[in-house]
Design a protein around this motif. Structure first.
Motif, PDB file in Angstrom:
ATOM      1  N   VAL A   9       1.031  -1.227  -0.036  1.00 30.06           N
ATOM      2  CA  VAL A   9       0.003  -0.048  -0.105  1.00 30.06           C
ATOM      3  C   VAL A   9       0.778   1.335   0.188  1.00 30.06           C
ATOM      4  N   VAL A  10       0.624   1.770  -1.081  1.00 33.51           N
ATOM      5  CA  VAL A  10       1.588   3.396  -1.061  1.00 33.51           C
ATOM      6  C   VAL A  10       0.395   4.567  -0.621  1.00 33.51           C
ATOM      7  N   GLY A  11       1.053   5.625  -0.049  1.00 35.31           N
ATOM      8  CA  GLY A  11       0.069   6.495   0.415  1.00 35.31           C
ATOM      9  C   GLY A  11       0.110   7.713  -0.437  1.00 35.31           C
ATOM     10  N   VAL A  12       0.980   7.789  -1.451  1.00 38.28           N
ATOM     11  CA  VAL A  12       1.149   9.070  -2.242  1.00 38.28           C
ATOM     12  C   VAL A  12       1.341   8.861  -3.623  1.00 38.28           C
ATOM     13  N   ALA A  13       0.647   8.799  -4.500  1.00 35.00           N
ATOM     14  CA  ALA A  13       1.160   8.377  -6.157  1.00 35.00           C
ATOM     15  C   ALA A  13       1.713   9.708  -6.351  1.00 35.00           C
ATOM     16  N   THR A  14       2.952   9.090  -6.961  1.00 30.12           N
ATOM     17  CA  THR A  14       3.789  10.052  -7.595  1.00 30.12           C
ATOM     18  C   THR A  14       3.743  10.369  -9.281  1.00 30.12           C
ATOM     19  N   SER A  15       4.090  11.481  -9.683  1.00 28.52           N
ATOM     20  CA  SER A  15       3.966  11.659 -11.000  1.00 28.52           C
ATOM     21  C   SER A  15       5.144  11.489 -11.460  1.00 28.52           C
ATOM     22  N   LEU A  16       6.344  11.630 -10.689  1.00 28.26           N
ATOM     23  CA  LEU A  16       7.726  11.407 -10.958  1.00 28.26           C
ATOM     24  C   LEU A  16       8.040  10.197 -11.629  1.00 28.26           C
ATOM     25  N   SER A  17       8.820  10.282 -12.730  1.00 27.90           N
ATOM     26  CA  SER A  17       9.065   8.878 -13.431  1.00 27.90           C
ATOM     27  C   SER A  17      10.773   9.163 -13.745  1.00 27.90           C
ATOM     28  N   TYR A  18      11.195  10.009 -13.731  1.00 25.80           N
ATOM     29  CA  TYR A  18      12.653   9.993 -13.746  1.00 25.80           C
ATOM     30  C   TYR A  18      13.622  11.390 -13.064  1.00 25.80           C
ATOM     31  N   PHE A  19      14.464  10.852 -12.237  1.00 29.95           N
ATOM     32  CA  PHE A  19      15.364  11.750 -11.436  1.00 29.95           C
ATOM     33  C   PHE A  19      16.809  11.518 -12.219  1.00 29.95           C
ATOM     34  N   LYS A  20      17.336  12.721 -12.877  1.00 30.46           N
ATOM     35  CA  LYS A  20      18.576  12.295 -13.347  1.00 30.46           C
ATOM     36  C   LYS A  20      19.801  13.506 -12.881  1.00 30.46           C
ATOM     37  N   LEU A  39      10.101   3.651  -3.584  1.00 26.11           N
ATOM     38  CA  LEU A  39      10.007   5.055  -3.179  1.00 26.11           C
ATOM     39  C   LEU A  39       9.275   5.413  -1.850  1.00 26.11           C
ATOM     40  N   GLU A  40       7.802   4.754  -1.701  1.00 25.10           N
ATOM     41  CA  GLU A  40       6.996   4.618  -0.899  1.00 25.10           C
ATOM     42  C   GLU A  40       7.913   4.542   0.559  1.00 25.10           C
ATOM     43  N   ALA A  41       8.620   3.288   0.557  1.00 25.76           N
ATOM     44  CA  ALA A  41       9.311   2.958   1.533  1.00 25.76           C
ATOM     45  C   ALA A  41      10.483   3.930   2.069  1.00 25.76           C
ATOM     46  N   LEU A  42      11.197   4.703   1.195  1.00 22.14           N
ATOM     47  CA  LEU A  42      12.032   5.626   1.334  1.00 22.14           C
ATOM     48  C   LEU A  42      11.201   7.011   2.134  1.00 22.14           C
ATOM     49  N   ARG A  43      10.377   7.333   1.256  1.00 21.13           N
ATOM     50  CA  ARG A  43       9.486   8.314   2.044  1.00 21.13           C
ATOM     51  C   ARG A  43       8.949   8.093   3.384  1.00 21.13           C
ATOM     52  N   LEU A  44       8.499   6.823   3.760  1.00 23.90           N
ATOM     53  CA  LEU A  44       7.981   6.708   5.262  1.00 23.90           C
ATOM     54  C   LEU A  44       9.340   6.671   6.258  1.00 23.90           C
ATOM     55  N   CYS A  45      10.134   5.778   5.741  1.00 22.45           N
ATOM     56  CA  CYS A  45      11.202   5.731   6.794  1.00 22.45           C
ATOM     57  C   CYS A  45      12.388   6.741   6.901  1.00 22.45           C
ATOM     58  N   ASP A  46      12.806   7.404   5.600  1.00 23.74           N
ATOM     59  CA  ASP A  46      13.668   8.403   5.646  1.00 23.74           C
ATOM     60  C   ASP A  46      13.276   9.921   5.932  1.00 23.74           C
ATOM     61  N   LEU A  47      12.132   9.930   5.093  1.00 16.96           N
ATOM     62  CA  LEU A  47      11.543  11.472   5.160  1.00 16.96           C
ATOM     63  C   LEU A  47      10.469  11.701   6.467  1.00 16.96           C
ATOM     64  N   GLU A  48       9.618  10.856   6.673  1.00 13.27           N
ATOM     65  CA  GLU A  48       8.816  11.083   7.690  1.00 13.27           C
ATOM     66  C   GLU A  48       9.609  10.302   8.859  1.00 13.27           C
ATOM     67  N   GLN A  49      10.523   9.547   8.656  1.00 12.18           N
ATOM     68  CA  GLN A  49      11.205   8.987  10.078  1.00 12.18           C
ATOM     69  C   GLN A  49      10.381   8.054  10.852  1.00 12.18           C
ATOM     70  N   LEU A  50       9.764   7.261  10.302  1.00 12.11           N
ATOM     71  CA  LEU A  50       8.923   6.176  10.936  1.00 12.11           C
ATOM     72  C   LEU A  50       9.810   5.037  10.955  1.00 12.11           C
ATOM     73  N   SER A  51       9.481   4.204  12.000  1.00 11.62           N
ATOM     74  CA  SER A  51      10.221   2.851  12.267  1.00 11.62           C
ATOM     75  C   SER A  51       9.900   1.912  11.217  1.00 11.62           C
ATOM     76  N   HIS A  52      10.703   0.889  10.961  1.00 14.00           N
ATOM     77  CA  HIS A  52      10.347  -0.161   9.884  1.00 14.00           C
ATOM     78  C   HIS A  52       8.940  -0.830  10.349  1.00 14.00           C
ATOM     79  N   ARG A  68      14.074  -4.971   3.999  1.00 14.95           N
ATOM     80  CA  ARG A  68      14.459  -5.656   2.730  1.00 14.95           C
ATOM     81  C   ARG A  68      14.197  -4.449   1.745  1.00 14.95           C
ATOM     82  N   ILE A  69      12.875  -3.850   1.751  1.00 18.03           N
ATOM     83  CA  ILE A  69      12.496  -2.861   0.901  1.00 18.03           C
ATOM     84  C   ILE A  69      13.369  -1.730   0.799  1.00 18.03           C
ATOM     85  N   VAL A  70      13.500  -1.416   2.012  1.00 18.26           N
ATOM     86  CA  VAL A  70      14.307  -0.149   2.250  1.00 18.26           C
ATOM     87  C   VAL A  70      15.731  -0.355   2.000  1.00 18.26           C
TER      88      VAL A  70
END
Length: 146
Positions: A9-20, A39-52, A68-70
């Protein structure tokens, strides 16, 4: 026989397709694929700083799977940064969570919506009570007359 992967389950749909890297045309770059659930795992764990554990609960996976995902997402992002590759965000086994969350006040019965990702509301907008709970859209619909 391999067990099928659970839909994440992802909370935010992204319109990002490339970052270069800047200044290099995309066609000249190698690319690294980062899935939407990574990307959602990075958002939750690194940006929102939630525990795994908490991030896993939000994505409907176990704490170990979230780890494993992170770990894989960190490896892919590091590869793209260190080797000046384009990062393509696409695919994965996921579904987008509802954009709005529905709450019901236990004291006055008021129902209201809050956007996903804004945290728990401070109180009911009707009576300011802190005695309210979240309900899913299916639970909020009035029952069909028999």
């Amino acid at each position: 026989m391999v067990r099928p992967k659970k839909e994440r389950v992802v909370g935010v749909a992204t319109s990002l397709s490339y970052f270069k890297p800047g200044g290099i045309p995309l066609r000249q770059l190698e690319e690294t694929l980062l899935t939407v659930d990574e990307l959602e795992a990075l958002r939750l764990c690194d940006l929102e700083q939630l525990s795994h554990e908490e991030a896993g609960r939000r994505m409907n996976v176990s704490r170990a799977t979230m780890g494993r995902i992170v770990r894989e997402a960190h490896r892919k992002v590091a590869d793209a940064l260190v080797h000046a590759k384009a990062l393509r965000v696409e695919g994965g086994n996921y579904r987008v969570m509802e954009e709005m969350r529905l709450f019901v006040c236990t004291d006055c019965g008021k129902r209201w919506e809050e956007p996903y990702g804004t945290g728990r509301p401070a109180g009911c907008p009707g009576c300011e009570s802190d005695r309210f709970h979240r309900v899913w859209k299916e639970e909020a619909e009035p029952p069909e007359p028999e």
